[in-house]
Every structure is written in structure tokens, then in C-alpha cells.
Scaffold this motif. Structure first.
Motif, mmCIF file in Angstrom:
data_model
loop_
_atom_site.group_PDB
_atom_site.id
_atom_site.type_symbol
_atom_site.label_atom_id
_atom_site.label_comp_id
_atom_site.label_asym_id
_atom_site.label_seq_id
_atom_site.Cartn_x
_atom_site.Cartn_y
_atom_site.Cartn_z
ATOM 1 N N ILE A 279 -24.756 -29.112 -29.477
ATOM 2 C CA ILE A 279 -23.949 -30.249 -29.039
ATOM 3 C C ILE A 279 -24.747 -30.959 -27.964
ATOM 4 C CG2 ILE A 279 -21.809 -30.972 -27.905
ATOM 5 C CD1 ILE A 279 -20.451 -28.569 -29.169
ATOM 6 N N ALA A 280 -25.081 -32.210 -28.188
ATOM 7 C CA ALA A 280 -25.979 -32.940 -27.293
ATOM 8 C C ALA A 280 -25.369 -34.270 -26.885
ATOM 9 C CB ALA A 280 -27.328 -33.165 -27.974
ATOM 10 N N VAL A 281 -25.964 -34.855 -25.868
ATOM 11 C CA VAL A 281 -25.610 -36.207 -25.437
ATOM 12 C C VAL A 281 -26.891 -37.039 -25.391
ATOM 13 C CG1 VAL A 281 -23.542 -35.630 -24.140
ATOM 14 C CG2 VAL A 281 -25.775 -35.453 -23.028
ATOM 15 N N GLU B 161 -25.304 -42.245 -22.552
ATOM 16 C CA GLU B 161 -23.878 -41.916 -22.469
ATOM 17 C C GLU B 161 -23.446 -41.715 -21.029
ATOM 18 O OE1 GLU B 161 -21.958 -39.647 -25.765
ATOM 19 O OE2 GLU B 161 -24.020 -38.990 -26.140
ATOM 20 N N THR B 162 -22.150 -41.848 -20.809
ATOM 21 C CA THR B 162 -21.639 -41.749 -19.448
ATOM 22 C C THR B 162 -21.604 -40.300 -18.971
ATOM 23 O OG1 THR B 162 -19.338 -41.542 -20.149
ATOM 24 C CG2 THR B 162 -20.197 -43.780 -19.822
ATOM 25 N N VAL B 163 -21.679 -40.144 -17.670
ATOM 26 C CA VAL B 163 -21.554 -38.817 -17.062
ATOM 27 C C VAL B 163 -20.182 -38.235 -17.390
ATOM 28 C CG1 VAL B 163 -21.328 -37.624 -14.849
ATOM 29 C CG2 VAL B 163 -23.236 -39.207 -15.235
ATOM 30 N N GLU B 164 -19.163 -39.075 -17.432
ATOM 31 C CA GLU B 164 -17.811 -38.602 -17.725
ATOM 32 C C GLU B 164 -17.727 -37.974 -19.114
ATOM 33 O OE1 GLU B 164 -18.513 -41.483 -16.353
ATOM 34 O OE2 GLU B 164 -17.495 -41.334 -14.388
ATOM 35 N N ARG B 165 -18.410 -38.568 -20.093
ATOM 36 C CA ARG B 165 -18.393 -37.983 -21.453
ATOM 37 C C ARG B 165 -19.119 -36.641 -21.463
ATOM 38 N NH1 ARG B 165 -18.014 -37.708 -26.728
ATOM 39 N NH2 ARG B 165 -19.864 -37.320 -28.012
ATOM 40 N N ALA B 166 -20.258 -36.563 -20.771
ATOM 41 C CA ALA B 166 -21.000 -35.303 -20.712
ATOM 42 C C ALA B 166 -20.157 -34.210 -20.061
ATOM 43 C CB ALA B 166 -22.311 -35.494 -19.955
ATOM 44 N N ILE B 167 -19.477 -34.545 -18.970
ATOM 45 C CA ILE B 167 -18.611 -33.572 -18.282
ATOM 46 C C ILE B 167 -17.491 -33.115 -19.216
ATOM 47 C CG2 ILE B 167 -16.898 -33.336 -16.446
ATOM 48 C CD1 ILE B 167 -18.683 -35.089 -14.693
ATOM 49 N N THR B 168 -16.902 -34.066 -19.959
ATOM 50 C CA THR B 168 -15.816 -33.732 -20.879
ATOM 51 C C THR B 168 -16.293 -32.741 -21.942
ATOM 52 O OG1 THR B 168 -14.832 -35.910 -20.549
ATOM 53 C CG2 THR B 168 -14.112 -34.648 -22.489
ATOM 54 N N LEU B 169 -17.489 -32.984 -22.502
ATOM 55 C CA LEU B 169 -18.031 -32.082 -23.522
ATOM 56 C C LEU B 169 -18.297 -30.688 -22.960
ATOM 57 C CD1 LEU B 169 -20.508 -34.419 -25.452
ATOM 58 C CD2 LEU B 169 -18.374 -33.427 -26.315
ATOM 59 N N MET B 170 -18.804 -30.627 -21.738
ATOM 60 C CA MET B 170 -19.087 -29.322 -21.138
ATOM 61 C C MET B 170 -17.795 -28.561 -20.868
ATOM 62 S SD MET B 170 -22.471 -29.633 -18.719
ATOM 63 C CE MET B 170 -21.764 -30.685 -17.472
ATOM 64 N N LEU B 171 -16.781 -29.247 -20.364
ATOM 65 C CA LEU B 171 -15.497 -28.586 -20.114
ATOM 66 C C LEU B 171 -14.830 -28.158 -21.419
ATOM 67 C CD1 LEU B 171 -14.038 -30.884 -17.303
ATOM 68 C CD2 LEU B 171 -14.896 -28.547 -17.034
ATOM 69 N N GLU B 172 -14.900 -29.009 -22.418
ATOM 70 C CA GLU B 172 -14.275 -28.721 -23.709
ATOM 71 C C GLU B 172 -14.888 -27.477 -24.360
ATOM 72 O OE1 GLU B 172 -13.752 -30.794 -28.125
ATOM 73 O OE2 GLU B 172 -14.910 -31.800 -26.555
ATOM 74 N N ASN B 173 -16.197 -27.339 -24.252
ATOM 75 C CA ASN B 173 -16.911 -26.250 -24.934
ATOM 76 C C ASN B 173 -17.298 -25.101 -24.012
ATOM 77 O OD1 ASN B 173 -17.520 -27.384 -27.814
ATOM 78 N ND2 ASN B 173 -17.961 -29.079 -26.416
ATOM 79 N N ASN B 174 -16.882 -25.179 -22.749
ATOM 80 C CA ASN B 174 -17.224 -24.151 -21.764
ATOM 81 C C ASN B 174 -18.734 -23.982 -21.633
ATOM 82 O OD1 ASN B 174 -16.605 -22.221 -19.799
ATOM 83 N ND2 ASN B 174 -16.614 -20.543 -21.277
ATOM 84 N N PHE B 175 -19.459 -25.111 -21.590
ATOM 85 C CA PHE B 175 -20.910 -25.103 -21.424
ATOM 86 C C PHE B 175 -21.254 -25.413 -19.975
ATOM 87 C CE2 PHE B 175 -21.768 -26.629 -26.068
ATOM 88 C CZ PHE B 175 -21.441 -25.360 -26.528
ATOM 89 N N GLN C 279 -24.465 -26.708 -19.535
ATOM 90 C CA GLN C 279 -25.498 -27.719 -19.714
ATOM 91 C C GLN C 279 -25.452 -28.273 -21.134
ATOM 92 O OE1 GLN C 279 -25.993 -24.038 -20.483
ATOM 93 N NE2 GLN C 279 -27.103 -24.244 -18.570
ATOM 94 N N LEU C 280 -26.048 -29.451 -21.308
ATOM 95 C CA LEU C 280 -26.140 -30.093 -22.608
ATOM 96 C C LEU C 280 -27.545 -30.642 -22.799
ATOM 97 C CD1 LEU C 280 -22.856 -32.232 -22.560
ATOM 98 C CD2 LEU C 280 -23.251 -30.217 -24.007
ATOM 99 N N PRO C 281 -28.154 -30.445 -23.968
ATOM 100 C CA PRO C 281 -29.430 -31.096 -24.248
ATOM 101 C C PRO C 281 -29.235 -32.613 -24.331
ATOM 102 C CG PRO C 281 -29.016 -29.298 -25.798
ATOM 103 C CD PRO C 281 -27.732 -29.547 -25.066
ATOM 104 N N VAL C 282 -30.204 -33.338 -23.849
ATOM 105 C CA VAL C 282 -30.173 -34.803 -23.925
ATOM 106 C C VAL C 282 -31.125 -35.223 -25.033
ATOM 107 C CG1 VAL C 282 -30.468 -36.965 -22.676
ATOM 108 C CG2 VAL C 282 -29.712 -34.902 -21.450
ATOM 109 N N MET C 283 -30.553 -35.747 -26.134
ATOM 110 C CA MET C 283 -31.332 -36.084 -27.333
ATOM 111 C C MET C 283 -30.775 -37.357 -27.942
ATOM 112 S SD MET C 283 -31.110 -32.207 -28.894
ATOM 113 C CE MET C 283 -32.086 -32.518 -30.343
ATOM 114 N N SER C 284 -31.612 -38.061 -28.690
ATOM 115 C CA SER C 284 -31.148 -39.274 -29.363
ATOM 116 C C SER C 284 -30.173 -38.936 -30.486
ATOM 117 C CB SER C 284 -32.338 -40.068 -29.910
ATOM 118 O OG SER C 284 -33.120 -39.253 -30.783
ATOM 119 N N HIS C 285 -30.416 -37.808 -31.198
ATOM 120 C CA HIS C 285 -29.485 -37.280 -32.203
ATOM 121 C C HIS C 285 -29.851 -35.819 -32.429
ATOM 122 C CE1 HIS C 285 -32.649 -37.571 -35.321
ATOM 123 N NE2 HIS C 285 -32.957 -38.713 -34.721
#
Length: 333
Positions: free
Chosen positions: A102-104, A108-122, A124-130
Motif C-alpha cells: 500500500i503506497a502513496v 498526495e496530502t499528508v492527511e491521506r497518508a496518515i489515514t492509510l497508516m491508521l486504517e492499516n496499522n502501519f 510507514q508507507l512507501p512513496v511510489m508513483s504506482h
């Protein structure tokens, strides 16, 4: 079972078929890769002039492997002893190395990244184009976000709060990669086609350690109970008598005995009577001998961890020994 005819037909037609590792094990009626299982399958493949790429021994259970010809005619229904061809524990053997990423993206906004981390209990998230990309821009994490905010900055986009992404190869030595995970908290695993197939975190390594350490701990506890049970109840001569005929070892205490010698010691009715136990000798010997078999397998690395049925057998043996094992003598003050 043996190598399926459909696989042999494909190879004879110039096609290298792919099967999941668990399917290869199923050909031989197995579900996990103990040392004897690995040797037998290596032998069967070698006898048929076949091999898997990557090795079925170190690949993840749900990872596809190609069946390839090594040279010479393909033969079926031949099983002979084989050797383990890869002593290194690879990154790809860990389940998390194949977990969907699951990447961003940077924009993308910091708020979306935070939401993904909270949702998935992560963390960190890799930063990738896709997610099929062959390059990675960095990592967004609670730490990278905290560094920016601690410096008085309020990042709005992911690119404003990124840190370095540590990349490892799927075939890297897992032991060496652990050191990099401890340093960076997380590594991204690159597949053979240079896409990214998963990430490994400290949490993943802790889970893997638990799966691998559990059988050692259970067997160790069982062995301590057995030693306590027989300690002080046999003469030196009786302890020496359970050695193999050509074994020149000197045995002075029960700690010098092998597990197989524990079993031989209590097999005779005369020795059994010295334990003073009101349980069935035949069943007790069977339980100990089964633990001995499991112990021999546990001493070799198995990337699949402990089979649930085997775990239950060890836990049952431990429970029995806990009930009948004498309490240790109190230490003097």
C-alpha cells in the motif's frame, strides 16, 4: 506421489511450467519443508533431471517457481537421496516479503497518508508513483512526519515529509537484512523483475522469530523436564549402558545424554520402575520418541515454522511432563 505428468509434458514441449511451492510439496504429500522433506524432493527432481527456479527450499510457500530441465532426459517416478543446494535463508522465505504494498504518491496530502497508516496499522508507507513501479521515491512515516513538525514545519504533501527508502533484493541473506531493518525500521523488497513485492518491518521480523523460536523453546522445556525426572535415579553404569555400542563418550550426568538415550533409558521395565510413576510406560516412551523425531527436524531451519499439529504434540508432551516432573530442590539461603 511423484512429479505430475502434466509438468513433464510441458517441459518436453519446451515450456517451463510454474507451480506454487505448496503445490510442489503436495506432489509428495507434504505441507512443510522439514530437512528430510527437502532432501527427498531435491533427490526426486535431480533424478528426473529437473530443478526449480527459484529454489522451492527458500521461496515463500505461495510464491510460484518454474520447473526447469537441468540436462539429460526427463525421468519420472525415481526418488533418491538429494542434497540441500542453498544453505542461506533468503528474504523471500518470509511471508511479509510478499504482502501487497500500500503506497502513496509524492503529491498526495499528508492527511491521506496518515489515514492509510491508521486504517492499516502501519508505521510507514512507501512513496511510489504506482504499486507496479520499478522505482521508489522514499518512505513516509510517523518518524519522518515527526521530524518535520519538530522542526516547526507543517508539511502539506507527502513529498514534504519523506525519508530514505532502504531497498533489499528478494534473494538477499535474511540474516544480513535484519541488521538493515534494525537500522532503518523497514526495508522494501525488490522482486526479480525489479518491481517491489513487499516490505519487511521490525514487527515482521519479531513475528518470524516467534514462529522459528517456538519449537526450540518447547523442545528445550521438555528436555529440561525429562532431565529433572531421571536425575539422581540411575547409576553411572546405567547411564553409560544406553550409549550406542561404538560410542566412546564419557557420560557422567544426565546432561551428557542425547534425547534418544533418554528414550532408551526408560524403555526397560527395570529402569522405568526407578522413576516411580503411575502412568503407562509404553505410552510415555511413545511420546518421548515422537518428541525426539520432532527435535531432530527442529534442529534444521524450516522457513514454514511449526506445523499446528506438531505444535499440539509438543504442547501435550510438555503438559504431561509438567504434571509428573518433580519440583526442583530449594536452593540454600
Amino acid at each position: 506421489m511423484a512429479i505430475p505428468q502434466s509438468a513433464i509434458n510441458s517441459i518436453q514441449q519446451g515450456v517451463e511450467p510454474q507451480y506454487l511451492v505448496r503445490d510442489v510439496l503436495a506432489w509428495f504429500g507434504k505441507t512443510r519443508r522439514g530437512v528430510n522433506v527437502v532432501a527427498a524432493i531435491h533427490g526426486a527432481l535431480s533424478a528426473a533431471n529437473l530443478e526449480t527456479d527459484p529454489s522451492f527450499e527458500t521461496a515463500y510457500l505461495d510464491e510460484p517457481v518454474k520447473i526447469k530441465r537441468t540436462g539429460g532426459p526427463i525421468e519420472d517416478d525415481i526418488v533418491r537421496g538429494g542434497t540441500v543446494d542453498d544453505p542461506v535463508i533468503r528474504v523471500t522465505s518470509v511471508a511479509a516479503a510478499h504482502r501487497k504494498i500500500i503506497a502513496v504518491s509524492k503529491s498526495e496530502t499528508v492527511e491521506r497518508a496518515i489515514t492509510l497508516m491508521l486504517e492499516n496499522n502501519f508505521s510507514q508507507l512507501p512513496v511510489m508513483s504506482h504499486v507496479e513501479a520499478r522505482t521508489i521515491d522514499g518512505m513516509f512515516s510517523w518518524r519522518s512526519l515527526g521530524v518535520e513538525r519538530a522542526g516547526g514545519r507543517q508539511p502539506n504533501r507527502v513529498q514534504d515529509a519523506m525519508e530514505h527508502a532502504e531497498i533489499v533484493n528478494h534473494a538477499d541473506d535474511l540474516v544480513q537484512v535484519v541488521q538493515r531493518i534494525l537500522l532503518h525500521d523497514v526495508v522494501v523488497v525488490q522482486a526479480p523483475d525489479r518491481t517491489f513485492q513487499g516490505i519487511l518491518t521490525i514487527h515482521d521480523i519479531a513475528e518470524q522469530f516467534q514462529a522459528l523460536a517456538e519449537p526450540f523453546l518447547l523442545v528445550g522445556e521438555i528436555e529440561k523436564h525429562v532431565r529433572r525426572l531421571i536425575d539422581g535415579r540411575f547409576t553411572h553404569q546405567q547411564l553409560m549402558s544406553v550409549r550406542a555400542g561404538d560410542d566412546g563418550r564419557t557420560i557422567t550426568t544426565v546432561a551428557d545424554l542425547t534425547f534418544g538415550e533418554y528414550v532408551r533409558l526408560v524403555q526397560s521395565e527395570e529402569n522405568w520402575s526407578r522413576l516411580g510413576l503411575a502412568i503407562d510406560r509404553t505410552e510415555f516412551v511413545r511420546i518421548l520418541d515422537r518428541v525426539r523425531e520432532i527435535r531432530n527436524d527442529v534442529m534444521h531451519f524450516d522457513p514454514d515454522g511449526l506445523d499446528n499439529e506438531v505444535r499440539k504434540e509438543l504442547q501435550s508432551a510438555k503438559r504431561l511432563l509438567t504434571c509428573i516432573s518433580p519440583e526442583p530442590a530449594p536452593r540454600p539461603l
